[in-house]
Design a protein around this motif. Sequence first.
Motif, PDB file in Angstrom:
ATOM      1  N   ALA A  41    -137.066  -2.070  -2.943  1.00 49.22           N
ATOM      2  CA  ALA A  41    -136.688  -3.340  -3.474  1.00 49.22           C
ATOM      3  C   ALA A  41    -135.279  -3.387  -3.823  1.00 49.22           C
ATOM      4  O   ALA A  41    -134.472  -4.543  -3.841  1.00 49.22           O
ATOM      5  N   TYR A  42    -134.616  -2.514  -4.336  1.00 48.05           N
ATOM      6  CA  TYR A  42    -133.352  -2.448  -4.663  1.00 48.05           C
ATOM      7  C   TYR A  42    -132.388  -2.760  -3.462  1.00 48.05           C
ATOM      8  O   TYR A  42    -131.595  -3.733  -3.447  1.00 48.05           O
ATOM      9  N   VAL A  43    -132.706  -2.029  -2.390  1.00 50.46           N
ATOM     10  CA  VAL A  43    -131.932  -2.328  -1.114  1.00 50.46           C
ATOM     11  C   VAL A  43    -132.235  -3.840  -0.563  1.00 50.46           C
ATOM     12  O   VAL A  43    -131.386  -4.384  -0.060  1.00 50.46           O
ATOM     13  N   PHE A  44    -133.581  -4.189  -0.692  1.00 52.13           N
ATOM     14  CA  PHE A  44    -133.679  -5.734  -0.040  1.00 52.13           C
ATOM     15  C   PHE A  44    -133.285  -6.709  -0.975  1.00 52.13           C
ATOM     16  O   PHE A  44    -132.858  -7.723  -0.522  1.00 52.13           O
ATOM     17  N   LEU A  45    -133.227  -6.441  -2.288  1.00 52.81           N
ATOM     18  CA  LEU A  45    -132.542  -7.583  -3.217  1.00 52.81           C
ATOM     19  C   LEU A  45    -130.956  -7.206  -3.269  1.00 52.81           C
ATOM     20  O   LEU A  45    -130.514  -8.300  -4.053  1.00 52.81           O
ATOM     21  N   TRP A  46    -130.527  -6.404  -2.850  1.00 54.10           N
ATOM     22  CA  TRP A  46    -129.154  -6.231  -2.969  1.00 54.10           C
ATOM     23  C   TRP A  46    -128.063  -7.378  -2.637  1.00 54.10           C
ATOM     24  O   TRP A  46    -127.283  -7.873  -3.343  1.00 54.10           O
ATOM     25  N   PRO A  47    -128.342  -7.926  -1.482  1.00 54.94           N
ATOM     26  CA  PRO A  47    -127.738  -9.247  -1.030  1.00 54.94           C
ATOM     27  C   PRO A  47    -127.667 -10.524  -2.072  1.00 54.94           C
ATOM     28  O   PRO A  47    -126.836 -11.111  -2.108  1.00 54.94           O
ATOM     29  N   GLN A  48    -128.863 -10.495  -2.678  1.00 51.16           N
ATOM     30  CA  GLN A  48    -128.959 -11.464  -3.440  1.00 51.16           C
ATOM     31  C   GLN A  48    -128.360 -11.611  -4.983  1.00 51.16           C
ATOM     32  O   GLN A  48    -127.610 -12.482  -5.360  1.00 51.16           O
ATOM     33  N   TYR A  49    -127.876 -10.368  -5.238  1.00 55.33           N
ATOM     34  CA  TYR A  49    -127.223 -10.188  -6.449  1.00 55.33           C
ATOM     35  C   TYR A  49    -125.731  -9.776  -6.160  1.00 55.33           C
ATOM     36  O   TYR A  49    -124.946 -10.156  -7.106  1.00 55.33           O
ATOM     37  N   PHE A  50    -125.448  -9.169  -5.106  1.00 55.41           N
ATOM     38  CA  PHE A  50    -124.244  -8.874  -4.680  1.00 55.41           C
ATOM     39  C   PHE A  50    -123.690  -9.324  -3.302  1.00 55.41           C
ATOM     40  O   PHE A  50    -123.379  -8.702  -2.336  1.00 55.41           O
ATOM     41  N   PRO A  51    -123.569 -10.674  -3.097  1.00 54.78           N
ATOM     42  CA  PRO A  51    -123.617 -11.224  -1.701  1.00 54.78           C
ATOM     43  C   PRO A  51    -122.208 -10.847  -1.106  1.00 54.78           C
ATOM     44  O   PRO A  51    -122.045 -10.768   0.106  1.00 54.78           O
ATOM     45  N   ASN A  52    -121.120 -10.696  -2.014  1.00 48.57           N
ATOM     46  CA  ASN A  52    -119.934 -10.351  -1.390  1.00 48.57           C
ATOM     47  C   ASN A  52    -119.511  -8.722  -1.273  1.00 48.57           C
ATOM     48  O   ASN A  52    -118.637  -8.465  -0.797  1.00 48.57           O
ATOM     49  N   SER A  53    -120.698  -8.051  -1.447  1.00 51.62           N
ATOM     50  CA  SER A  53    -120.377  -6.472  -1.391  1.00 51.62           C
ATOM     51  C   SER A  53    -121.736  -5.875  -0.653  1.00 51.62           C
ATOM     52  O   SER A  53    -122.685  -5.514  -1.109  1.00 51.62           O
ATOM     53  N   PRO A  54    -121.477  -6.175   0.833  1.00 52.75           N
ATOM     54  CA  PRO A  54    -122.745  -5.383   1.316  1.00 52.75           C
ATOM     55  C   PRO A  54    -122.779  -3.930   1.369  1.00 52.75           C
ATOM     56  O   PRO A  54    -121.528  -3.538   0.953  1.00 52.75           O
ATOM     57  N   LEU A  55    -124.118  -3.506   1.504  1.00 53.15           N
ATOM     58  CA  LEU A  55    -124.199  -1.907   1.597  1.00 53.15           C
ATOM     59  C   LEU A  55    -123.539  -1.511   2.559  1.00 53.15           C
ATOM     60  O   LEU A  55    -123.605  -1.802   3.681  1.00 53.15           O
ATOM     61  N   GLN A  56    -122.731  -0.191   2.350  1.00 59.00           N
ATOM     62  CA  GLN A  56    -122.174   0.614   3.387  1.00 59.00           C
ATOM     63  C   GLN A  56    -123.102   1.768   3.654  1.00 59.00           C
ATOM     64  O   GLN A  56    -123.692   2.418   2.510  1.00 59.00           O
ATOM     65  N   LEU A  57    -123.086   2.095   5.051  1.00 56.39           N
ATOM     66  CA  LEU A  57    -124.120   3.489   5.443  1.00 56.39           C
ATOM     67  C   LEU A  57    -123.610   4.621   4.585  1.00 56.39           C
ATOM     68  O   LEU A  57    -124.332   5.558   4.140  1.00 56.39           O
ATOM     69  N   ASP A  58    -122.252   4.829   4.229  1.00 55.27           N
ATOM     70  CA  ASP A  58    -121.744   5.929   3.616  1.00 55.27           C
ATOM     71  C   ASP A  58    -121.857   5.938   2.049  1.00 55.27           C
ATOM     72  O   ASP A  58    -121.548   6.782   1.364  1.00 55.27           O
ATOM     73  N   ASN A  59    -122.321   4.699   1.520  1.00 53.98           N
ATOM     74  CA  ASN A  59    -122.400   4.572   0.033  1.00 53.98           C
ATOM     75  C   ASN A  59    -124.010   4.139  -0.241  1.00 53.98           C
ATOM     76  O   ASN A  59    -124.077   3.340  -1.189  1.00 53.98           O
ATOM     77  N   LEU A  60    -124.823   4.582   0.430  1.00 54.29           N
ATOM     78  CA  LEU A  60    -126.240   3.991   0.100  1.00 54.29           C
ATOM     79  C   LEU A  60    -126.957   4.706  -1.116  1.00 54.29           C
ATOM     80  O   LEU A  60    -126.541   5.889  -1.431  1.00 54.29           O
ATOM     81  N   PRO A  61    -127.572   3.894  -1.961  1.00 48.85           N
ATOM     82  CA  PRO A  61    -128.189   4.705  -2.981  1.00 48.85           C
ATOM     83  C   PRO A  61    -129.298   5.644  -2.843  1.00 48.85           C
ATOM     84  O   PRO A  61    -129.872   5.539  -1.979  1.00 48.85           O
ATOM     85  N   ILE A  62    -129.317   6.637  -3.737  1.00 43.09           N
ATOM     86  CA  ILE A  62    -130.286   7.727  -3.870  1.00 43.09           C
ATOM     87  C   ILE A  62    -130.916   7.573  -5.043  1.00 43.09           C
ATOM     88  O   ILE A  62    -130.271   7.680  -6.107  1.00 43.09           O
ATOM     89  N   PHE A  63    -132.154   7.671  -5.242  1.00 39.64           N
ATOM     90  CA  PHE A  63    -133.005   7.802  -6.603  1.00 39.64           C
ATOM     91  C   PHE A  63    -134.005   8.836  -6.519  1.00 39.64           C
ATOM     92  O   PHE A  63    -134.265   9.524  -5.607  1.00 39.64           O
ATOM     93  N   ASP A  64    -133.997   9.533  -7.786  1.00 39.53           N
ATOM     94  CA  ASP A  64    -134.882  10.598  -7.957  1.00 39.53           C
ATOM     95  C   ASP A  64    -135.825  10.420  -8.900  1.00 39.53           C
ATOM     96  O   ASP A  64    -135.672   9.768  -9.787  1.00 39.53           O
ATOM     97  N   GLY A  65    -137.386  10.744  -8.526  1.00 33.02           N
ATOM     98  CA  GLY A  65    -138.264  10.328  -9.520  1.00 33.02           C
ATOM     99  C   GLY A  65    -138.827  11.756  -9.911  1.00 33.02           C
ATOM    100  O   GLY A  65    -138.959  12.611  -9.120  1.00 33.02           O
ATOM    101  N   ARG A  66    -139.333  11.567 -11.376  1.00 28.56           N
ATOM    102  CA  ARG A  66    -139.930  12.805 -11.879  1.00 28.56           C
ATOM    103  C   ARG A  66    -141.229  12.323 -12.831  1.00 28.56           C
ATOM    104  O   ARG A  66    -141.071  11.492 -13.402  1.00 28.56           O
ATOM    105  N   CYS A  67    -142.159  13.241 -12.912  1.00 31.90           N
ATOM    106  CA  CYS A  67    -143.316  12.932 -13.651  1.00 31.90           C
ATOM    107  C   CYS A  67    -143.598  13.922 -14.867  1.00 31.90           C
ATOM    108  O   CYS A  67    -143.364  15.167 -14.635  1.00 31.90           O
TER     109      CYS A  67
END
Length: 71
Positions: A41-67
């Motif tokens: 969802a974060y990657v899919f909606l990125w252009p909607q919130y940041f239209p002038n800042s496209p995601l770059q392959l060298d700066n993709l987000p990483i998320f960690d989850g823990r229960c």
Amino acid sequence: MQALRTERKVRTSPICKLEALLTSSARSKLVTLVSSLFTSAYVFLWPQYFPNSPLQLDNLPIFDGRCVSSP
């Protein structure tokens, strides 16, 4: 020798509103599902919130989850 199954009772959380008995495997699958859905969802909606800042392959987000279960 039979593998030990760890079970913990989940009282309430933003994800599990009802009381549930989850094995460690089920907790891991739930965390993986939520982390994966959030990331997509974060990657899919990125252009909607940041239209002038496209995601770059060298700066993709990483998320960690823990229960974590608390008493």
